[in-house]
Write an enzyme that holds these catalytic residues in place. Structure first.
Site, PDB file in Angstrom:
ATOM      1  N   GLU A   1      22.689  83.280  35.608  1.00  0.00           N
ATOM      2  CA  GLU A   1      22.149  83.501  34.258  1.00  0.00           C
ATOM      3  C   GLU A   1      22.670  82.386  33.367  1.00  0.00           C
ATOM      4  O   GLU A   1      23.787  81.905  33.558  1.00  0.00           O
ATOM      5  CB  GLU A   1      22.644  84.855  33.716  1.00  0.00           C
ATOM      6  CG  GLU A   1      22.166  85.165  32.307  1.00  0.00           C
ATOM      7  CD  GLU A   1      22.767  86.450  31.722  1.00  0.00           C
ATOM      8  OE1 GLU A   1      23.828  86.908  32.215  1.00  0.00           O
ATOM      9  OE2 GLU A   1      22.187  86.982  30.777  1.00  0.00           O
TER      10      GLU A   1
ATOM     11  N   HIS B   1      24.880  88.843  39.349  1.00  0.00           N
ATOM     12  CA  HIS B   1      24.792  87.479  38.822  1.00  0.00           C
ATOM     13  C   HIS B   1      26.108  87.024  38.223  1.00  0.00           C
ATOM     14  O   HIS B   1      26.966  87.844  37.893  1.00  0.00           O
ATOM     15  CB  HIS B   1      23.687  87.352  37.763  1.00  0.00           C
ATOM     16  CG  HIS B   1      23.973  88.051  36.463  1.00  0.00           C
ATOM     17  ND1 HIS B   1      23.536  89.325  36.195  1.00  0.00           N
ATOM     18  CD2 HIS B   1      24.650  87.659  35.351  1.00  0.00           C
ATOM     19  CE1 HIS B   1      23.917  89.682  34.978  1.00  0.00           C
ATOM     20  NE2 HIS B   1      24.607  88.690  34.434  1.00  0.00           N
TER      21      HIS B   1
ATOM     22  N   TYR C   1      17.323  84.500  33.734  1.00  0.00           N
ATOM     23  CA  TYR C   1      17.840  84.806  35.072  1.00  0.00           C
ATOM     24  C   TYR C   1      17.100  83.941  36.071  1.00  0.00           C
ATOM     25  O   TYR C   1      15.873  83.804  35.993  1.00  0.00           O
ATOM     26  CB  TYR C   1      17.631  86.273  35.426  1.00  0.00           C
ATOM     27  CG  TYR C   1      18.553  87.197  34.671  1.00  0.00           C
ATOM     28  CD1 TYR C   1      19.919  87.207  34.927  1.00  0.00           C
ATOM     29  CD2 TYR C   1      18.056  88.057  33.709  1.00  0.00           C
ATOM     30  CE1 TYR C   1      20.771  88.040  34.242  1.00  0.00           C
ATOM     31  CE2 TYR C   1      18.908  88.912  33.012  1.00  0.00           C
ATOM     32  CZ  TYR C   1      20.259  88.893  33.284  1.00  0.00           C
ATOM     33  OH  TYR C   1      21.097  89.720  32.603  1.00  0.00           O
TER      34      TYR C   1
ATOM     35  N   HIS D   1      31.244  90.865  26.791  1.00  0.00           N
ATOM     36  CA  HIS D   1      31.678  91.237  28.137  1.00  0.00           C
ATOM     37  C   HIS D   1      32.270  90.070  28.903  1.00  0.00           C
ATOM     38  O   HIS D   1      31.800  88.949  28.836  1.00  0.00           O
ATOM     39  CB  HIS D   1      30.568  91.906  28.951  1.00  0.00           C
ATOM     40  CG  HIS D   1      29.335  91.077  29.174  1.00  0.00           C
ATOM     41  ND1 HIS D   1      28.858  90.164  28.288  1.00  0.00           N
ATOM     42  CD2 HIS D   1      28.479  91.044  30.213  1.00  0.00           C
ATOM     43  CE1 HIS D   1      27.755  89.621  28.758  1.00  0.00           C
ATOM     44  NE2 HIS D   1      27.513  90.118  29.935  1.00  0.00           N
TER      45      HIS D   1
ATOM     46  N   HIS E   1      18.577  90.010  25.381  1.00  0.00           N
ATOM     47  CA  HIS E   1      19.106  91.302  25.814  1.00  0.00           C
ATOM     48  C   HIS E   1      19.288  92.200  24.591  1.00  0.00           C
ATOM     49  O   HIS E   1      19.746  91.738  23.540  1.00  0.00           O
ATOM     50  CB  HIS E   1      20.507  91.142  26.412  1.00  0.00           C
ATOM     51  CG  HIS E   1      20.558  90.526  27.761  1.00  0.00           C
ATOM     52  ND1 HIS E   1      19.819  90.982  28.819  1.00  0.00           N
ATOM     53  CD2 HIS E   1      21.311  89.509  28.255  1.00  0.00           C
ATOM     54  CE1 HIS E   1      20.112  90.256  29.886  1.00  0.00           C
ATOM     55  NE2 HIS E   1      20.999  89.355  29.568  1.00  0.00           N
TER      56      HIS E   1
ATOM     57  N   HIS F   1      30.705  85.228  32.444  1.00  0.00           N
ATOM     58  CA  HIS F   1      30.942  86.588  32.944  1.00  0.00           C
ATOM     59  C   HIS F   1      30.228  86.775  34.276  1.00  0.00           C
ATOM     60  O   HIS F   1      29.467  85.903  34.708  1.00  0.00           O
ATOM     61  CB  HIS F   1      30.434  87.630  31.935  1.00  0.00           C
ATOM     62  CG  HIS F   1      28.956  87.586  31.713  1.00  0.00           C
ATOM     63  ND1 HIS F   1      28.362  86.875  30.695  1.00  0.00           N
ATOM     64  CD2 HIS F   1      27.925  88.159  32.395  1.00  0.00           C
ATOM     65  CE1 HIS F   1      27.054  87.022  30.753  1.00  0.00           C
ATOM     66  NE2 HIS F   1      26.752  87.789  31.778  1.00  0.00           N
TER      67      HIS F   1
HETATM   68 FE   LIG Z   1      24.883  88.599  32.298  1.00  0.00          FE
END
Ligand SMILES: [Fe+2]
Length: 314
Positions: free
Chosen positions: A271, A220, A261, A206, A252, A150
Site C-alpha cells: 500500500e 499488506h 493497494y 496505526h 479510507h 505499518h
Molecule cells: Fe494499510
C-alpha cells in the site's frame, strides 16, 4: 518508552530480480545490504536505520516475520518479562541474528505471526542528511516512498468455533506491549465481536493492524507518501510499470488515509499511504465501525468492499 515504531518486515519473494525491480524501480527504495542466504535489505530515503524491508528468496510468497524497534536496550528485558508474564514464550536471539541489529526478543503473537523486538539497528542516515537538508533528494526514483509506515496482518476469526485471534492480539498488544487502540470493527448480531483493530505506539493512527480472516497471513505493508498528489503520481508510475493494482487511489474511512493497494511481482500486497489522518494519542476515544458500515470504513467513497481485498492475501 518501550516500542517506538515498526522496524521492518521480512517478505518472501519468488523472483528476486523482479522484486528488486518493484521495490527499487517502482517504489524508489535502495538496496543497503545482502547476506549469504540471498536475503536483500532495503531502505526508503527518509529512513535512517539500515533497512525496513528484507526480501527473502522463496517458492512461496508471504511474510516471515515483522519487527518493532524499542527505544532502550533495557526495554527489551522489561518487555520480555511482560510477554512471558502474559503467557507467551520468548527467545532471546544474539546480536546479528537479525542482520545489522543488536540482540532481539523473538516470539509469536497469539495469532501465530512471528514477531521481533530489537533496540539497535545499524545507522545509515537519511538520503538528504541532517545538516541543512533539502526537503527531498533530487536523485530519487519511482514513487520515492518515505518510510515503511505499518503492516496489516490477517488473523484467524471464526466466531462459530469460538476462535478470535483479532481479539487475542488486541488484548496482548495492549497489555504486554502498551499499544493503544485507535479504531476497531465490531460485528455479529449484537455488534460485540471484534473483527479488526488498528493500533498504535507512535502518534499516527496505526503502527499495526489486525483483520479477521479464514487463516493467518500477511495482508499488506504500507509505505508513506506526503500527499494525495503523491498518491496519484505513484499510481501513474505503477501503471507505467504494469504493476498489478488492487485498488486505485481512494480514501479510507478508517484512519482517513489516502491509499492505493497493489501487488509486488510475487503477489504480496503493498500500500502507499498518505496523509497523517489524525494525531493519535493515548487518551483519544476509540473509534468504532459497525458491520453495516464496514465497506465505507475501508473504501470511503464507494462504501463497497472489493472482494479481492478481503479474500486475497499471502
Ligand atoms: Fe494499510
Amino acid at each position: 518508552m518501550g516500542v517506538m515504531r515498526i522496524g521492518h518486515v521480512n517478505l518472501r519473494v519468488l523472483d528476486m530480480d523482479a522484486a528488486l525491480g518493484h521495490y527499487i524501480g517502482v517504489l524508489g527504495m535502495s538496496k543497503t545490504g545482502e547476506d549469504e542466504a540471498g536475503n536483500i535489505y532495503l531502505k526508503a530515503w527518509d529512513e535512517w536505520d539500515r533497512y525496513s524491508l528484507i526480501l527473502s528468496p522463496s517458492d512461496r510468497a508471504g511474510m516471515n516475520h515483522i519487527a518493532y524497534k524499542v527505544e532502550h536496550d533495557s526495554d527489551l528485558d522489561a518487555l520480555r518479562q511482560r510477554v512471558e508474564d502474559y503467557g507467551i514464550a520468548v527467545e532471546e536471539v544474539p546480536a546479528g541474528t537479525l542482520q545489522y541489529c543488536g540482540r532481539a526478543m523473538k516470539f509469536n503473537l497469539p495469532s501465530g505471526h512471528e514477531f521481533y523486538l530489537y533496540a539497535q539497528k545499524e545507522f545509515a542516515g537519511k538520503a538528504v542528511g541532517v545538516t541543512n537538508p533539502d526537503p527531498w533528494p533530487q536523485n530519487r526514483t519511482g514513487a520515492a516512498v518515505h518510510w515503511l509506515d505499518h503492516a496489516l496482518l490477517i488473523c484467524e476469526l471464526n466466531p462459530e468455533k469460538g476462535i478470535n485471534k483479532v481479539a487475542e492480539n488486541m488484548d496482548f498488544m495492549k497489555k504486554a506491549l502498551d499499544f493503544y487502540l485507535a479504531e476497531q470493527v465490531m460485528v455479529g448480531p449484537d455488534g460485540d465481536i471484534p473483527a479488526a483493530a488498528w493500533m498504535f505506539r507512535s502518534s499516527t493512527p496505526h503502527d499495526i493492524a489486525f483483520v479477521g480472516g479464514e487463516k493467518m497471513g500477511f495482508h499488506h505493508c504500507a509505505f508513506f507518501l506526503d500527499s494525495w498528489d503523491d498518491v496519484l503520481k505513484a499510481a501513474d508510475i505503477m501503471a507505467m510499470n504494469k504493476v498489478r493494482i488492487d485498488v486505485t487511489p481512494q480514501r479510507h474511512g478508517i484512519t482517513r488515509g489516502y491509499t492505493i493497494y497493489f501487488f509486488d511481482p510475487s503477489g504480496n500486497r503493498n500500500e502507499t499511504f498518505a496523509g497523517l489522518g489524525y494525531l493519535a494519542q493515548p487518551d483519544m476515544p476509540v473509534i468504532t465501525w459497525t458491520e453495516q458500515e464496514l465497506g465505507r470504513g475501508i473504501f470511503y467513497h464507494t462504501g463497497e468492499l472489493v472482494p479481492s481485498f478481503t479474500d486475497v492475501y499471502t
